[in-house]
Write a protein that holds these residues in place. Sequence first.
Motif: not given
Length: 538
Positions: A213-214, A227, A241, A258, A264, A287, A289
């Motif tokens: 995840f970011r 993303f 998101d 992400s 990032t 969000n 993934q």
Amino acid sequence: MNNMNQNNGMQKRMLIMTLVVFVFFIAYEYLVLKPQQEAKAALVKQEQEQKQNNVAPDVKTVVTDANGNAANAFNSADTLSSKSIGNVQTVSTIKTAKSIIEIDTLGRIAQVTLVEEKYKDENGNQIKLFEANQLRPLEVRFADVNINEEAFKVSLVVNSSNIDATTSAQELVLTQTLNGTVLTKKLTFYPDGHYDLKVSTTNEKEFFITNGFRPNVLADMYAVHGFISKLNDNTLKTIEDGKLDKNHDIVGAKFISSFDRYYTTVIYNFEKSLSVSVMPDPNGKENPQAFIHGGNNITFSGFIGPKNHKDLSALNPELIDVIDYGWFTFIAKPMFLLLQFIQGYVGNWGWTIVILTVLIKLVLFPLSFKGMVSMQKLKDLAPKMKEIQAKYKDDKQKQSMHMMELYKKHGANPMGGCLPLILQIPVFFAIYRVLLNAIELKGAPWMFWVHDLAEMDPYFVLPILMGATMFLQQKITPNTMQDEMQKKIFQFLPVIFTFFFLWFPAGLTLYWFINNLFTIGQQYYINSVFERKRAEKN
């Protein structure tokens, strides 16, 4: 409706639209973002208190098409259920020149700490990119359900618990022995913080691997976060998101990233493209993934850290597309290159912004000049326009005809003040996006009270100056509005803008302030020209 009424109507709609946008910003900040942040904090606290152990997510068997390519790695978003990893131990720590990378017992990148002096949070601590309840980079999921469940219970073995890659590349090997397969990760870390990775399994066991995840350092409503991927045809696919309601497959990706505003976690391979499945997180927040289809072996490179233009370009010029400028990217990219070029000579990002603003104003001056002249002409014609409106108030056709004759006689254009403004909007939004997303401004000082152009002005000097110059600009700019309510609303805009800019990055506020100063200078010049013409006529 006559042209004058059309002009007033357009101005009214523009004012209403502006107010609606800013009211929406306020409402979104306090009614949506704030409750979301509070709920997220409560969830993290609850997970930490429960000290949940890792549970293997239910990863379904891969479905392949006629060519043997993966068609859909997972059947539902439930397969991405990722539990808190707060209690998972670190088995290896890698030090690079720019970061400290921690590897956990499941072979994931558990944490990345930025060690450069400028990357500090509001408490003066070095910035950490991940929270305890996030999906971690390099987490592996097996297509075989039984192996996957076992994989989340068996720790990986590392060949070194401490690696110093500050001056030269160093290798780390992680091995996980499971019933039916052996998973091997060979990582090479470099001083600049990026890594190369080869993942393989025995017995042809297929797996998927994620970029995680970011980072969650700065994710606000002002900048895009989520993303982004770049495909083989050089198009970009961005999923923000909260905007992914179903699984999405990507075939032929050069990189996936992400990201939040400044940071990032990116995985890339420019020689052999990636096949990726993107799906909503398991918490119902929609969000994105991402999981890369690894087959039984895969090789790629990765980087986790700031979206610094020079650093990304040094890894590969195509990676600068990780920086998302939105709709006006085609203007924003060359704008940033110009900003960076100027900074190379000036050495200070604050004065670079000042110089860039001046250059933009000079380039756009012909457009601004036309708009200002048109507004002055309409102001001078206002008394005659009122006379025509009063004289032909019962005959709209004659009123419109005489208005057109008046405009033609004096070379005035009711749309002349709006069109130049509209043409400048893309440039404004491009520089707005550049300054909003430029991590280069992090830790960059300007003058004696601004120590970080990426943060808000600590003493609110620039926002107040911006508001004051905006108010002065309104005072000296000809106003053709006839409706008193419209005038009052328009006069209130500097207060609204000042309020919002209190929390904007100082670099962005500096740009707007300098822009206002030069607009005032241009308006004074136009006003003086018209005053001389009036004096000559008299």
